[in-house]
Design an enzyme around this catalytic site. Structure first.
Site, PDB file in Angstrom:
ATOM      1  CB  SER A 190     -47.071   6.230  16.639  1.00 29.81           C
ATOM      2  OG  SER A 190     -45.996   7.130  16.597  1.00 29.81           O
TER       3      SER A 190
ATOM      4  CG  ASP B  40     -46.251   7.770  20.044  1.00 27.54           C
ATOM      5  OD1 ASP B  40     -47.056   6.844  19.876  1.00 27.54           O
ATOM      6  OD2 ASP B  40     -45.307   8.007  19.269  1.00 27.54           O
TER       7      ASP B  40
END
Length: 268
Positions: free
Chosen positions: A57, A169
């Site tokens: 991320s 993610d």
């Protein structure tokens, strides 16, 4: 090769000791990623270079920027001037609220369009494929696209579709990829986890999504590292830019608190 080996060795008791490879795992956490920059500031002050990195991320963005030659000062400037509204404009679709082309383009500009394999140190960026339900590690190809995939918070950012994969993610399965750095060949693994749970009721849909990911991260993830830094000692909203300065200060403070431990690990 020979010159590099000479620079990375020292004579100890008549024997030659090679410099240890330092690997850093940059965890996910949105705007709390400024804490990574605070840690990098302290590592730089003590002359600790990073040889290998992996990120999830926002951690993937920090890893990519470091690989592209950004020092902590350049990253701090970028965070301080982060225009979240212009980079992540809401345009709802069936697969997410935000397509995030602006964010992708920012990473592409900052890394000068270099593919991952051309960055100055080896890095791996972690995403999750919703089809195979497995972690996908990017170690080559378009850096900006890999960062975008690694940062695609499910339900908030639209996923990245690549072949048969639907990528979101990396936080979903591996928020702080110390194991990835270890497998890359690091002798010493420093993991920076940005996990900071809240026990108050969520306020909106973004809060619900990010809190759900926090629950997943807390229940089954184990961080493989020699040193685990957890700088975020209080709850900070993942997507709130007003938390950038506080996150940076917490990262710096945490690194200073553990710097003796880090140095001892490097010298052991």
């Amino acid at each position: 090769m020979e010159m590099q080996e000479q620079r990375g060795t020292s004579a100890v008791s008549g024997m030659v000791r090679k410099k240890k490879k330092v690997g850093v795992a940059f965890g996910g956490g949105g705007m709390k990623g400024a804490a990574h920059v605070g840690v990098l500031k302290v590592l730089a002050e003590y002359g600790i270079d990073i040889d290998l990195a992996a990120g999830t991320s926002i951690g993937s963005a920090v890893a990519a920027l470091y690989g592209a030659g950004y020092d902590w000062k350049m990253m701090k400037l970028l965070f301080d001037n982060y225009d979240l509204e212009s980079l992540v404009k809401v345009r709802p679709s069936r697969k997410g609220l935000i397509p995030a082309e602006g964010y992708t383009e920012l990473i592409r500009i900052c890394t000068k369009g270099q593919p991952i394999e051309k960055l100055r140190i080896p890095i791996k960026l972690v995403a999750v494929d919703l089809v195979s339900r497995k972690c996908i590690l990017f170690d080559r190809g378009d850096t900006a696209t890999a960062v975008r995939a690694s940062s695609a918070i499910p339900g908030v950012f639209t996923p990245v579709e690549m072949g048969d994969m639907v990528l979101v993610d990396g936080y979903v399965l591996n928020n702080c990829p110390g194991d990835v750095v270890r497998a890359m060949g690091a002798d010493v693994v420093i993991a920076i986890s940005l996990y900071s749970p809240s026990f108050s009721p969520p306020k909106n849909i973004l809060d619900i999504v990010t809190r759900s990911l926090d629950v997943a991260a807390s229940t089954y993830q184990h961080i493989d590292a020699d040193i685990i830094l957890q700088p975020i000692s209080e709850y900070l909203d993942t997507l709130d830019v007003s938390n950038i300065e506080r996150s940076f200060a917490l990262g710096e403070s945490c690194a200073r608190e553990h710097i003796d431990e880090i140095l001892a690990c490097l010298e052991a």
